[in-house]
Design an enzyme around this catalytic site. Structure first.
Site, PDB file in Angstrom:
ATOM      1  N   THR A  35       0.844  -1.188   0.000  1.00 32.09           N
ATOM      2  CA  THR A  35       0.000   0.000   0.000  1.00 32.09           C
ATOM      3  C   THR A  35       0.887   1.249   0.000  1.00 32.09           C
ATOM      4  OG1 THR A  35      -0.155   0.214   2.420  1.00 32.09           O
ATOM      5  CG2 THR A  35      -1.750  -1.246   1.320  1.00 32.09           C
ATOM      6  N   GLY A  36       0.310   2.357  -0.454  1.00 30.62           N
ATOM      7  CA  GLY A  36       1.098   3.579  -0.572  1.00 30.62           C
ATOM      8  C   GLY A  36       2.229   3.423  -1.561  1.00 30.62           C
ATOM      9  N   ALA A  37       1.955   2.675  -2.641  1.00 27.69           N
ATOM     10  CA  ALA A  37       3.022   2.299  -3.577  1.00 27.69           C
ATOM     11  C   ALA A  37       3.320   3.355  -4.626  1.00 27.69           C
ATOM     12  CB  ALA A  37       2.657   0.988  -4.279  1.00 27.69           C
ATOM     13  N   SER A  38       2.550   4.421  -4.686  1.00 22.41           N
ATOM     14  CA  SER A  38       2.732   5.389  -5.770  1.00 22.41           C
ATOM     15  C   SER A  38       3.879   6.355  -5.521  1.00 22.41           C
ATOM     16  CB  SER A  38       1.439   6.190  -5.992  1.00 22.41           C
ATOM     17  OG  SER A  38       1.060   6.867  -4.810  1.00 22.41           O
ATOM     18  N   GLY A  40       7.333   7.615  -2.618  1.00 20.99           N
ATOM     19  CA  GLY A  40       8.158   7.427  -1.437  1.00 20.99           C
ATOM     20  C   GLY A  40       8.629   6.013  -1.164  1.00 20.99           C
ATOM     21  N   ILE A  41       8.557   5.639   0.110  1.00 15.52           N
ATOM     22  CA  ILE A  41       9.062   4.335   0.547  1.00 15.52           C
ATOM     23  C   ILE A  41       8.339   3.200  -0.162  1.00 15.52           C
ATOM     24  CG2 ILE A  41       9.352   2.791   2.518  1.00 15.52           C
ATOM     25  CD1 ILE A  41       9.537   5.238   4.315  1.00 15.52           C
ATOM     26  N   GLY A  42       7.029   3.337  -0.329  1.00 21.41           N
ATOM     27  CA  GLY A  42       6.263   2.276  -0.971  1.00 21.41           C
ATOM     28  C   GLY A  42       6.703   2.028  -2.395  1.00 21.41           C
ATOM     29  N   TYR A 181      -1.023  12.316  14.598  1.00 22.81           N
ATOM     30  CA  TYR A 181      -0.192  11.411  13.798  1.00 22.81           C
ATOM     31  C   TYR A 181       0.349  10.275  14.657  1.00 22.81           C
ATOM     32  CZ  TYR A 181       3.749   9.775  10.965  1.00 22.81           C
ATOM     33  OH  TYR A 181       4.637   8.996  10.263  1.00 22.81           O
TER      34      TYR A 181
END
Length: 282
Positions: A35-38, A40-42, A181
């Protein structure tokens, strides 16, 4: 980033050199959902996993960024599919798990990387409750929903690996302006650590990464963070890959246990003081 600055960040946040053969053994032929692959870290992690032989399922809200990444991975000889999903839309999460179940029949590794950060003074937040709802949904409830949807697939195939890309902030004392956060990221961290105790008998393991400050678009709006030595994006992705190779436990700054110990001692002292005070006041 210069060599000296990168060396400092590695010493401060921790560094793991990824065993490429070990990573290939851990992921070759396996279905890995990130997830969050678009960004940064992902994104960096997905590329490394695909290069090591994983079939990567790319999940994020931005379809065109996912499509670009999938095309890059395919061009390099890897295997990837882009599935646009907003984790704060629980119907979309249900659709994602159904698609994965019907099309792949399994998920071997789930990398929960998607996240959102809001740092704002409480006096500027009185009319911004929606930001706290958004933080809880993207950092906690959405990942919980997705994990619950995929756990039956892992159990049916004899096990799997949950990888949580948390943050070193969850292991620090509460910070001003970071309350929402830290609370939302800590909630998922604690939920996973509690849940995995019930999952070990099913062969499902947990590996948690506590990366330090990474210079990404999520952290860019916070000016004072730029004074910290940033963790290079490639180094952050290596931490995630190292967690997959290890297959369990925690990876993060080596000073975290010291913080945990100090915090635990302070909490114990505070608890004893409060108990004594209550006894005398009763």
């Amino acid at each position: 980033m210069g060599v000296a600055k990168r060396t400092v960040s590695r010493l401060f946040y921790g560094y793991r050199r990824v065993n490429e053969r070990g990573l290939a053994r851990a992921v070759t032929g396996k279905t890995v959902l990130v997830t969050g692959a678009s960004h940064g870290i992902g994104r960096a992690t997905a590329r490394k996993l695909a290069a090591a032989g994983a079939h990567v399922v790319l999940v994020a809200r931005s379809q065109h960024h996912l499509d670009d990444l999938a095309a890059e991975i395919t061009a390099d000889g890897g295997a990837a599919i882009a599935l646009r999903t907003n984790l704060t839309d629980f119907d979309e999460v249900d659709n994602l798990t159904k698609y994965v179940r019907d099309e792949f029949g399994r998920v071997d590794i789930l990398v929960s990387n998607a996240g959102k950060s809001v740092r704002r003074a409480i006096h500027d937040s009185y009319d911004r409750f929606h930001e706290h709802q958004s933080l809880i949904n993207i950092n906690y409830l959405g990942p919980v929903k997705l994990t619950l949807g995929l756990l039956p697939l892992m159990r049916a195939h004899g096990g799997g690996l949950l990888v949580n890309v948390a943050t070193f902030a969850t292991r620090l004392p509460p910070w001003p302006r970071w309350a929402g956060y830290q609370a939302s990221k800590s909630a998922f961290d604690i939920w996973l650590r509690g849940t995995v105790a019930e999952l070990r008998q099913d062969g499902i393991r947990l590996a948690t990464v506590y990366p330090g400050f990474v210079d990404t678009r999520m952290s860019a709006p916070t000016a004072h963070l730029r004074r910290l030595p940033p963790l290079h994006l490639d180094d952050a992705a290596n931490l995630v890959c190292a967690a997959i190779v290890r297959g369990r436990g925690n990876i993060g700054p080596r000073w975290i246990p010291l913080i945990d110990g100090a915090a635990g001692l302070c909490q114990d002292i505070a608890s004893r003081v409060a108990t004594t005070a209550h006894r005398h006041m009763a």
